[in-house]
Design a protein around this motif. Structure first.
Motif, short mmCIF file in Angstrom:
data_model
loop_
_atom_site.label_atom_id
_atom_site.label_comp_id
_atom_site.label_asym_id
_atom_site.label_seq_id
_atom_site.Cartn_x
_atom_site.Cartn_y
_atom_site.Cartn_z
N ARG A 176 0.85 -1.37 -0.11
CA ARG A 176 0.07 -0.01 0.14
C ARG A 176 1.13 1.25 0.01
O ARG A 176 0.66 2.20 -0.84
N TYR A 177 2.00 1.39 0.92
CA TYR A 177 2.71 2.24 1.09
C TYR A 177 4.05 1.76 1.90
O TYR A 177 3.96 0.67 2.42
N LYS A 178 5.03 2.33 2.09
CA LYS A 178 6.29 1.87 2.53
C LYS A 178 6.75 2.78 4.01
O LYS A 178 7.70 2.53 4.33
N VAL A 179 5.94 3.78 4.25
CA VAL A 179 6.12 4.88 5.28
C VAL A 179 5.58 4.24 6.44
O VAL A 179 4.91 3.23 6.60
N THR A 180 6.52 4.92 7.63
CA THR A 180 5.98 4.18 8.99
C THR A 180 4.60 4.81 9.43
O THR A 180 4.19 5.97 9.26
N PRO A 197 4.70 -1.47 7.23
CA PRO A 197 4.20 -2.96 6.73
C PRO A 197 5.07 -3.64 6.34
O PRO A 197 6.22 -3.26 5.61
N LYS A 198 4.82 -5.17 6.70
CA LYS A 198 5.86 -6.11 6.35
C LYS A 198 5.39 -7.21 5.32
O LYS A 198 5.90 -8.13 4.97
N THR A 199 4.04 -7.03 4.81
CA THR A 199 3.46 -7.67 3.85
C THR A 199 2.83 -6.81 2.67
O THR A 199 2.51 -5.71 3.21
N ALA A 200 2.67 -7.49 1.64
CA ALA A 200 2.02 -6.54 0.52
C ALA A 200 0.48 -6.67 0.79
O ALA A 200 0.08 -7.73 1.20
N PHE A 201 -0.20 -5.78 0.10
CA PHE A 201 -1.55 -5.68 0.18
C PHE A 201 -2.28 -6.14 -1.39
O PHE A 201 -2.04 -5.49 -2.19
N THR A 202 -2.68 -7.17 -1.24
CA THR A 202 -2.88 -8.09 -2.56
C THR A 202 -3.92 -7.30 -3.25
O THR A 202 -3.73 -7.10 -4.48
N ALA A 203 -4.87 -6.45 -2.86
CA ALA A 203 -5.59 -5.52 -3.67
C ALA A 203 -4.84 -4.72 -4.51
O ALA A 203 -5.28 -4.15 -6.00
N CYS A 204 -3.74 -4.06 -3.91
CA CYS A 204 -2.94 -3.12 -4.63
C CYS A 204 -2.51 -3.75 -5.78
O CYS A 204 -2.14 -3.01 -6.67
N THR A 205 -1.94 -4.90 -5.73
CA THR A 205 -1.16 -5.70 -6.83
C THR A 205 -2.25 -5.75 -7.90
O THR A 205 -1.82 -5.66 -9.13
#
Length: 589
Positions: A499-503, A509-517
């Motif tokens: 989703r994003y990689k900011v704190t 976040p340590k996992t990818a958000f599948t909907a974003c893919t």
């Protein structure tokens, strides 16, 4: 150890999650957001479990184009048992029969299997066992707030004592209302199974599926249908609570409620397949929300029965998924200010003004009911909110929220023009244009080369990929192309997108958000990178569990599924991407 090797059965009233051993891992009564009477998914003792002596292998599949689940267990000596699970759903005397009932049938296919079937439901979120009251061929579980009966032709004594026994004939279990059955449980179970199978096959046959990936799309559509609480039209974001986004994250949320955002995506996906019934049910639900708001604040999430109070609490008796608490009940997001909701309200029902297939199409009265939603969108489009990702302590003027505010005004203009209200069409077009100009000025960052997460910011957010899908910007606009390329470079790891990689409130976040893919897949296709879009889409399909279902998140290193399950956002992505990427029927046959 619990995992997400789960299948779902349901009927629009209740649903249950069953693992590949045949154990009920999760089932709430009397509806999706009720008490989890079977709660092993979150470490509880509420069980409807199956044990086979010397189990050697297990397989699980759905009957073709249905929500009937088959689990096959085989022992080392060659004994084979098949378990058929479903929730009855079919037309009966002109009405849809969808009781709060679950059906299990055990069939011996080979040998003399030795089995143990245990039934130990709980209530009070794992705090108390439901005391069984035995009958001759049934067991009643009753307390002050909850009551149901399990009727069976299996030995009740063995079920209650947890004694293993040789299963030498078929056995049926019907969990439902605390009432006597009108016939033998096996007779009723067989009848309901055939009628339920026929219902789902006919429903699947009515879908306008793309040529490619048909089975993936149909499974996604059925799964979405099972997440619709048909009594009211509310659509849950997922059927579970508190499956963490990643190990030890404490990002454990209760998703058994109706987010207007998620429901909009679900309705849109099913509309794309001509599943119009969901739109008609959802229209009733959302009109009640609009009426309640009276032109003011609309919550991002409500209960499936329109409940506004979703006060968040903790179920301390349950240790959580794999022991990773906390287990949350309720969701603080109901208290958030999220401006994108106004666009999603209008987007969710806009098609109904134009679609001549509907039994009852909205008109002037419904348009006038929506106009205060547009006024609210215009008033707040450039003010801070919690955003699509529901930050708990962070507020910005989020680009995705502003885009959805634009969408509210844009669609109201189009609806007004369709109804012949030219002055209102001009009024809403003027407001949409003002919002659009603000976004183009304040959200574009020339140095980053992308539309950023917030006005005047530098951080990336995958949600801005949706701006082309909803018509805010053309896909061939250089700014959009650049945005897609930058997100593809910076938020993607392997074949998955963050989703994003900011704190945020809980760290990074340590996992990818599948909907974003899925959103990236669609965006890549739109900017002309069709081959890469298809490749990533195929990788996403490979990430599904053994039954074709997806949860919210995925570990980019291990491919393990995390987050609440099954997540409607993800199943929507399968439908939308397949429809966009597939070859047409005309060019394929």
């Amino acid at each position: 150890m619990s995992g997400l090797d789960l299948g779902i059965v349901g009927n629009g009233t209740i649903a249950a999650l069953i693992n590949s051993r045949g154990d009920y891992q999760w089932a709430c009564l009397p509806r999706f957001d009720g008490q989890p009477v079977f709660n092993q998914l979150l470490g509880g003792g509420g069980a409807f479990s199956v044990w086979m002596e010397d189990l050697a292998s297990r397989t699980q599949s759905y009957d073709h184009n249905s929500a009937i689940l088959r689990t096959r267990l085989e022992s080392r000596d060659g004994a084979v048992v098949e378990i058929v699970d479903f929730a009855p759903r079919f037309e009966n005397q002109g009405r849809m029969f969808r009781p709060a009932a679950l059906v299990r049938r055990f069939r011996v296919l080979a040998g003399t299997p030795r089995m143990r079937i245990t039934l130990t439901p709980e209530t009070d979120w794992g705090g108390r066992k439901l005391k069984p009251v035995r009958g001759v061929n049934h067991v009643r579980f009753i307390d002050e707030e909850l009551g149901f009966r399990v009727t069976t032709d299996a030995p009740v004594s063995y079920i209650l004592s947890g004694t293993s026994f040789i299963l030498d004939r078929e056995a049926a279990f019907i969990l439902g209302a605390d009432e006597s059955l009108s016939d033998h449980p096996e007779v009723i179970a067989r009848d309901w199974e055939e009628r339920t199978r026929l219902y789902w096959k006919r429903w699947a046959r009515s879908l306008a599926v793309p040529f490619e990936w048909q089975q993936a799309v149909i499974r996604a559509a059925i799964t979405l249908k099972l997440c619709v609480y048909e009594e009211t039209g509310g659509i849950v974001a997922a059927l579970t609570t508190s499956v963490p986004e990643h190990e030890g994250s404490e990002r454990n949320w209760d998703y058994r409620y109706c987010w207007i955002r998620d429901a909009y995506f679900t309705v849109t996906a099913l509309n794309r397949l001509s599943g119009m019934g969901t739109l008609e049910h959802y229209m009733r639900w959302v009109r009640n929300i609009v009426a309640q708001s009276k032109g003011g604040h609309i919550q991002p999430v409500y209960g499936i029965g329109l409940e506004a109070d979703l006060t968040e609490d903790f179920a301390k008796q349950l240790p959580g998924y794999r022991g990773m608490g906390p287990v949350r009940v309720g969701n603080q997001a109901a208290e958030h200010v999220q401006h994108d909701v106004y666009g999603q309200v209008v987007l969710g029902v806009a098609q109904s003004f134009f679609d001549t297939r509907l039994m009852k199409r909205p008109g002037l009265a419904e348009f006038e009911q929506l106009e205060p939603v547009g006024e609210r969108a215009f008033a707040v489009h450039d003010t801070p909110d919690a955003g699509i990702w529901e930050f708990r302590t962070i507020a910005h003027v989020h680009t995705s929220s502003a885009i959805m505010c634009w969408a509210a005004c844009d669609r109201l203009s189009k609806i007004a023009a369709h109804l012949g209200l030219l002055a209102r069409a001009d009024y809403w077009r003027e407001r949409a244009d003002i919002i659009r100009g603000t976004i183009l000025e304040k959200a574009w960052n020339e140095e980053v080369g992308a539309f950023t997460a917030a006005f005047g910011g530098e951080d990336l957010d995958a949600s801005v990929l949706l701006m082309a899908e909803i018509g805010f910007i053309e896909a061939d606009d250089p700014r959009y192309i650049s945005t897609v390329q930058v997100i593809n470079r910076d938020l993607r790891e392997g074949d998955h997108v963050y989703r994003y990689k900011v704190t945020d409130d809980f760290g990074k976040p340590k996992t990818a958000f599948t909907a974003c893919t899925f959103w990236l897949v669609d965006a890549l296709y739109r900017i002309g990178e069709a081959e890469e879009a298809r490749r990533v889409f195929e990788a996403l399909l490979a990430a599904r569990n053994h039954l074709g279902l997806l949860s919210e998140d995925v570990d980019t290193e291990t491919g393990e599924l995390w987050g609440n399950f099954p997540q409607t956002y993800c199943m929507v992505g399968i439908i939308n991407s397949a429809a966009l990427l597939s070859r047409s029927w005309g060019e394929s046959i």
